[in-house]
Design a protein around this motif. Structure first.
Motif, PDB file in Angstrom:
ATOM      1  N   TYR A 171      -5.373   7.665   4.037  1.00  0.00           N
ATOM      2  CA  TYR A 171      -4.255   6.886   4.537  1.00  0.00           C
ATOM      3  C   TYR A 171      -3.403   7.731   5.485  1.00  0.00           C
ATOM      4  O   TYR A 171      -2.953   7.266   6.525  1.00  0.00           O
ATOM      5  CB  TYR A 171      -3.411   6.404   3.357  1.00  0.00           C
ATOM      6  CG  TYR A 171      -2.343   5.429   3.746  1.00  0.00           C
ATOM      7  CD1 TYR A 171      -2.647   4.074   3.913  1.00  0.00           C
ATOM      8  CD2 TYR A 171      -1.030   5.847   3.959  1.00  0.00           C
ATOM      9  CE1 TYR A 171      -1.679   3.186   4.278  1.00  0.00           C
ATOM     10  CE2 TYR A 171      -0.059   4.952   4.318  1.00  0.00           C
ATOM     11  CZ  TYR A 171      -0.383   3.616   4.475  1.00  0.00           C
ATOM     12  OH  TYR A 171       0.582   2.720   4.832  1.00  0.00           O
ATOM     13  N   ASP A 172      -3.211   8.986   5.116  1.00  0.00           N
ATOM     14  CA  ASP A 172      -2.396   9.888   5.926  1.00  0.00           C
ATOM     15  C   ASP A 172      -3.044  10.217   7.254  1.00  0.00           C
ATOM     16  O   ASP A 172      -2.417  10.224   8.294  1.00  0.00           O
ATOM     17  CB  ASP A 172      -2.159  11.208   5.169  1.00  0.00           C
ATOM     18  CG  ASP A 172      -0.930  11.084   4.287  1.00  0.00           C
ATOM     19  OD1 ASP A 172      -0.389   9.972   4.243  1.00  0.00           O
ATOM     20  OD2 ASP A 172      -0.548  12.066   3.672  1.00  0.00           O
ATOM     21  N   ARG A 201       2.271   9.720  -5.599  1.00  0.00           N
ATOM     22  CA  ARG A 201       2.625  11.071  -5.186  1.00  0.00           C
ATOM     23  C   ARG A 201       3.678  11.717  -6.069  1.00  0.00           C
ATOM     24  O   ARG A 201       3.843  12.916  -6.054  1.00  0.00           O
ATOM     25  CB  ARG A 201       3.139  11.046  -3.756  1.00  0.00           C
ATOM     26  CG  ARG A 201       2.013  11.142  -2.781  1.00  0.00           C
ATOM     27  CD  ARG A 201       2.581  11.375  -1.451  1.00  0.00           C
ATOM     28  NE  ARG A 201       1.539  11.673  -0.504  1.00  0.00           N
ATOM     29  CZ  ARG A 201       1.735  11.678   0.786  1.00  0.00           C
ATOM     30  NH1 ARG A 201       2.928  11.389   1.264  1.00  0.00           N
ATOM     31  NH2 ARG A 201       0.760  11.964   1.598  1.00  0.00           N
ATOM     32  N   ILE A 202       4.430  10.885  -6.811  1.00  0.00           N
ATOM     33  CA  ILE A 202       5.455  11.469  -7.682  1.00  0.00           C
ATOM     34  C   ILE A 202       4.769  12.301  -8.747  1.00  0.00           C
ATOM     35  O   ILE A 202       3.772  11.889  -9.334  1.00  0.00           O
ATOM     36  CB  ILE A 202       6.293  10.356  -8.353  1.00  0.00           C
ATOM     37  CG1 ILE A 202       6.967   9.513  -7.299  1.00  0.00           C
ATOM     38  CG2 ILE A 202       7.326  10.963  -9.296  1.00  0.00           C
ATOM     39  CD1 ILE A 202       7.653   8.292  -7.853  1.00  0.00           C
ATOM     40  N   ILE A 212       1.138   4.383  -2.737  1.00  0.00           N
ATOM     41  CA  ILE A 212       0.950   5.791  -2.381  1.00  0.00           C
ATOM     42  C   ILE A 212       2.165   6.612  -2.774  1.00  0.00           C
ATOM     43  O   ILE A 212       2.050   7.700  -3.325  1.00  0.00           O
ATOM     44  CB  ILE A 212       0.668   5.911  -0.881  1.00  0.00           C
ATOM     45  CG1 ILE A 212      -0.768   5.465  -0.621  1.00  0.00           C
ATOM     46  CG2 ILE A 212       0.857   7.346  -0.403  1.00  0.00           C
ATOM     47  CD1 ILE A 212      -1.032   5.095   0.770  1.00  0.00           C
ATOM     48  N   ARG A 213       3.341   6.057  -2.524  1.00  0.00           N
ATOM     49  CA  ARG A 213       4.551   6.794  -2.871  1.00  0.00           C
ATOM     50  C   ARG A 213       4.597   7.022  -4.384  1.00  0.00           C
ATOM     51  O   ARG A 213       4.987   8.071  -4.861  1.00  0.00           O
ATOM     52  CB  ARG A 213       5.785   6.009  -2.406  1.00  0.00           C
ATOM     53  CG  ARG A 213       6.783   6.897  -1.673  1.00  0.00           C
ATOM     54  CD  ARG A 213       7.908   6.089  -1.100  1.00  0.00           C
ATOM     55  NE  ARG A 213       7.506   5.350   0.091  1.00  0.00           N
ATOM     56  CZ  ARG A 213       8.216   4.332   0.592  1.00  0.00           C
ATOM     57  NH1 ARG A 213       9.324   3.941   0.001  1.00  0.00           N
ATOM     58  NH2 ARG A 213       7.817   3.723   1.689  1.00  0.00           N
ATOM     59  N   LEU A 214       4.144   6.008  -5.122  1.00  0.00           N
ATOM     60  CA  LEU A 214       4.139   6.109  -6.573  1.00  0.00           C
ATOM     61  C   LEU A 214       3.155   7.180  -7.038  1.00  0.00           C
ATOM     62  O   LEU A 214       3.454   7.996  -7.910  1.00  0.00           O
ATOM     63  CB  LEU A 214       3.743   4.750  -7.157  1.00  0.00           C
ATOM     64  CG  LEU A 214       4.295   4.439  -8.543  1.00  0.00           C
ATOM     65  CD1 LEU A 214       5.802   4.335  -8.482  1.00  0.00           C
ATOM     66  CD2 LEU A 214       3.688   3.148  -9.062  1.00  0.00           C
ATOM     67  N   SER A 244      -7.576   8.904  -5.952  1.00  0.00           N
ATOM     68  CA  SER A 244      -6.227   8.714  -5.409  1.00  0.00           C
ATOM     69  C   SER A 244      -5.950   9.743  -4.321  1.00  0.00           C
ATOM     70  O   SER A 244      -5.290   9.462  -3.329  1.00  0.00           O
ATOM     71  CB  SER A 244      -5.182   8.814  -6.517  1.00  0.00           C
ATOM     72  OG  SER A 244      -5.016  10.138  -6.934  1.00  0.00           O
ATOM     73  N   VAL A 259      -5.000   8.818  -0.601  1.00  0.00           N
ATOM     74  CA  VAL A 259      -3.790   9.258   0.077  1.00  0.00           C
ATOM     75  C   VAL A 259      -4.151   9.986   1.366  1.00  0.00           C
ATOM     76  O   VAL A 259      -3.555   9.769   2.418  1.00  0.00           O
ATOM     77  CB  VAL A 259      -2.967  10.186  -0.851  1.00  0.00           C
ATOM     78  CG1 VAL A 259      -1.846  10.849  -0.070  1.00  0.00           C
ATOM     79  CG2 VAL A 259      -2.408   9.401  -2.021  1.00  0.00           C
ATOM     80  N   GLN A 306       0.825  -1.211   0.000  1.00  0.00           N
ATOM     81  CA  GLN A 306       0.000   0.000   0.000  1.00  0.00           C
ATOM     82  C   GLN A 306       0.855   1.254   0.000  1.00  0.00           C
ATOM     83  O   GLN A 306       0.604   2.186  -0.748  1.00  0.00           O
ATOM     84  CB  GLN A 306      -0.884  -0.004   1.244  1.00  0.00           C
ATOM     85  CG  GLN A 306      -2.319  -0.316   0.910  1.00  0.00           C
ATOM     86  CD  GLN A 306      -3.219  -0.138   2.083  1.00  0.00           C
ATOM     87  OE1 GLN A 306      -2.769  -0.079   3.224  1.00  0.00           O
ATOM     88  NE2 GLN A 306      -4.491  -0.038   1.836  1.00  0.00           N
ATOM     89  N   SER A 307       1.877   1.262   0.843  1.00  0.00           N
ATOM     90  CA  SER A 307       2.690   2.471   0.955  1.00  0.00           C
ATOM     91  C   SER A 307       3.469   2.704  -0.338  1.00  0.00           C
ATOM     92  O   SER A 307       3.709   3.843  -0.725  1.00  0.00           O
ATOM     93  CB  SER A 307       3.653   2.356   2.128  1.00  0.00           C
ATOM     94  OG  SER A 307       4.559   1.315   1.885  1.00  0.00           O
ATOM     95  N   LEU A 308       3.816   1.594  -1.026  1.00  0.00           N
ATOM     96  CA  LEU A 308       4.519   1.724  -2.294  1.00  0.00           C
ATOM     97  C   LEU A 308       3.617   2.416  -3.311  1.00  0.00           C
ATOM     98  O   LEU A 308       4.027   3.339  -4.014  1.00  0.00           O
ATOM     99  CB  LEU A 308       4.928   0.339  -2.804  1.00  0.00           C
ATOM    100  CG  LEU A 308       5.860   0.357  -4.017  1.00  0.00           C
ATOM    101  CD1 LEU A 308       7.245   0.814  -3.616  1.00  0.00           C
ATOM    102  CD2 LEU A 308       5.909  -1.010  -4.683  1.00  0.00           C
TER     103      LEU A 308
END
Lengths: 335, 336
Positions: B318-319, B10-11, B6-8, B311, B315, B2-4
């Protein structure tokens, strides 16, 4: 001394009253229309004839309906860019039903108008349920609906559905006296709309939603349903315009009524509607549509090359809004 | 996992780049000719014209406004340059003339919007009519073609180190504008103005001035695009630029720039312009009837915005953690 002060007061009150009258939506355009008619009557003797004005009304009927629909959506704080495409789709539905399936005219008309209403309803659903901004949604459905129409017709105009009664309905044939059926339909729908705006609680809810959706919601207005209804209404009116246009042209081109959404928007804005929501007037929209058609007519009659039309329309809109804004600023400074 | 994800997400420009990669894979598997270097170069060149005005649009949208006049200004600037060329004015001067017309329209928009406080939508709608009308009159006076000089044609067909000049230009523009929006004080001011115009004012930012500059930039870039397009087409039709504003908005929104202001990405915009051109060419190569193109564009705009909202709320939820899920239902939606 005292008399002088009194006189000053009363004259100030008079100008105040004048300013309030001038600031009412539609008055500015009305003055513009009267002045231009006066000037034009010297340039072209044909301008102030009954026949010319019958033409102008007949031509502006469709734009008036779209502008009224747009105004309702604008008051509710939205914007509907898909009305031109919806009109074309509704006309296409009628054309296909009659020419290929032999459906009787009244039933085909009903289906056409229903198709328009359904598209408006779809806009409303996407906006209220998915939370996608009005502008993006209707821009996307504009492209979608036009695309569907293009794919469906393969770019070939739909023909072979016209009949005498349908031409009559579209205003291609005149009733005795030079009037046409679309004019009556527009008059009827606008009067219904005015009565609704005046006496129904829905109009208050609509204005509240456009003014400040959060406060309207907290005051118990079902803002989602109000917005949904405003888009369905806009789709319905676009549907009516579409089926009438199909009758007027006797063919349905895939690009029928393209760009009319911008004209409708311009008419609504000239008529006093604000994009920020909460403000707008149906009479203003009708006069705004009339103004745009009169400008076209003036250009045709005064011998200005038609290439100037786009420029003049753009300039007139800019002048009208600048003038409105300056009078707002000056009346605020007076206070 | 999941965190991967989200990180993706956000780019900057990541979702749209994924979509672009997907489109390229699908089209090249349908027809191997798609992936040839020549074809890719053609797609890239075709995307440049929309890309340039979409970059201007991204600045305008990020500052919290909208510019509907870019298509018409694009056409008029190209038309003015061509008009000056038909009068045998030196190429450089003709180009400067076109650029000045575009920038002047941008300044006019900005002036009316910021100094008179008029609505951006209506002002740019009417200047769209005025610029489009002026182009029609220019084309009415004289056909706008047949006067291209070699150096003018080079703008769209020339090559630097065997890379087409428009591609080099677009690449440099994307880098410059990305830096301008993300790494300068001005860029921060543009974002702050769009996020909250009142807040930015309190922070000492001259929001009106920022918006004026942004509109001038948008007009200037529209002129750049118009001149390149005129060089590409070797003629200017009276309706040149019609509908380009919608494609520019589509590209900006698809790329991840917010219509509500405050958030913009130049890389995302550039990727989205590439995606639109890829769809256009790819569908044709795949043998799909070109009439389907608007359907795809419309559907992809809706899809992109829906995906973006999803998305973002994803995010956000999740945050914030589960406790704030209920609140997130009300706060982010600005439209309803």
């Amino acid at each position: 001394m005292k008399a002088q002060v009194n006189m000053k007061n009363s004259s100030a009150r008079l100008t105040d009253r004048l300013v309030t009258i001038l600031n009412r939506p539609g008055i500015g355009i009305l003055i513009f229309l009267v002045v231009i008619s006066f000037v034009m009557s010297f340039i072209s003797p044909f301008f102030l004839t009954w026949l010319n004005w019958a033409n102008i009304f007949n031509q502006s009927a469709f734009l008036m309906l779209l502008a009224v629909g747009m105004t309702v959506v604008l008051i509710g704080g939205g914007i509907d860019l898909s009305v031109g495409a919806i009109a074309a789709l509704s006309g296409g539905v009628v054309g296909i039903l009659i020419s290929e399936l032999g459906v009787p005219l009244p039933l085909a008309l009903l289906c056409g108008v229903l198709a328009g209403t359904a598209m408006g309803f779809l806009n409303g659903l996407i906006i209220t349920r998915l939370g996608i901004p009005d502008f993006v949604t209707t821009l996307a459905t504009l492209a979608l609906i036009r695309g569907i129409l293009l794919v469906w017709t393969q770019g070939v105009p739909i023909i072979g559905f016209s009949s005498n009664s349908y031409m009559m309905l579209g205003g291609l044939r005149r009733l005795p006296g030079g009037l046409t059926i679309p004019e009556f339909i527009v008059t009827f729908l606008v009067i219904v709309g005015l009565l609704l705006m005046r006496y129904s609680h829905v109009s208050g809810h609509l204005r509240a939603t456009g003014e400040n959706p959060e406060i309207a919601r907290l005051s118990g207005v079902n803002i989602k349903r109000i917005k949904l209804a405003s888009y369905a209404l806009s789709g319905f009116l676009a549907g009516v315009v579409g089926v009438l246009l199909a009758g007027r042209f006797s063919t349905v081109m895939p690009n029928m009524a393209s760009g009319m959404e911008i004209q409708a928007l311009a008419a609504a804005i000239i008529g006093g509607a604000a994009l920020s929501g909460g403000r707008g007037s149906l009479i203003g929209a009708v006069l705004g549509a009339l103004t745009l058609v009169v400008i076209q007519n003036v250009i045709n009659l005064s011998g200005i090359p038609p290439v100037f039309e786009t420029l003049v329309v753009g300039a007139v809109i800019l002048i009208v809004i600048t003038f409105t804004r300056l009078s707002e600023i000056s009346s605020r400074q007076r206070k | 996992m999941q965190s991967l994800l989200i990180r993706l997400l956000r780019i900057e420009g990541a979702p749209i780049s994924l979509a672009l990669a997907l489109a390229v894979i699908v089209f090249s598997s349908l027809n191997s000719a798609f992936l040839s270097l020549d074809n890719l170069a053609i797609i890239a060149v075709q995307s440049i014209f929309v890309m340039i005005i979409a970059i201007g649009m991204s600045f305008v949208l990020t500052s919290g406004a909208i510019d509907l006049s870019v298509g018409a200004v694009l056409g008029l600037s190209g038309g003015v340059t061509m008009f000056l060329l038909t009068m045998s004015i030196p190429t450089a001067l003709a180009i400067i003339g076109g650029l000045m017309v575009g920038t002047a329209f941008g300044l006019l928009n900005g002036f009316l919007i910021t100094r008179l406080g008029l609505s951006d939508f209506i002002v740019t709608l009417s200047t769209m009519g005025i610029a489009g009308g002026l182009l029609k009159i220019l084309a009415y006076i004289r056909p706008l073609r047949g006067a291209e000089t070699d150096s003018f044609t080079w703008l769209s067909y020339g090559e630097i180190a065997s890379i087409p000049f428009p591609i080099v230009f677009g690449f440099l523009l994307v880098i410059t504008c990305t830096l301008l929006l993300n790494a300068t004080v001005f860029g921060r001011e543009v974002q702050a103005s769009g996020m909250s115009s009142a807040g930015a004012t309190f922070a000492g930012i001259d929001v009106k001035n920022v918006r004026l500059i942004v509109f001038a930039l948008s007009g200037f870039l529209a002129a750049v695009s118009g001149i390149l397009l005129a060089a590409r087409l070797a003629s200017v039709q009276p309706a040149l630029g019609t509908g380009y504003e919608l494609q520019a908005i589509a590209a900006a929104v698809l790329g991840g720039t917010s219509l509500a202001g405050g958030r913009g990405t130049i890389i995302g915009t550039a990727m989205a312009a590439l995606l639109l051109a890829t769809l256009n060419t790819g569908l044709q190569i795949a043998g799909v009837d070109p009439t389907w193109y608007p359907v795809f564009v419309g559907a992809s705009i809706l899809g992109a915005v829906a995906f973006h909202q999803w998305s973002e709320s994803y995010v956000e939820v999740y945050d914030l953690g589960a406790s704030d899920v209920a609140n997130s239902d009300i706060s982010p939606s600005s439209s309803v």
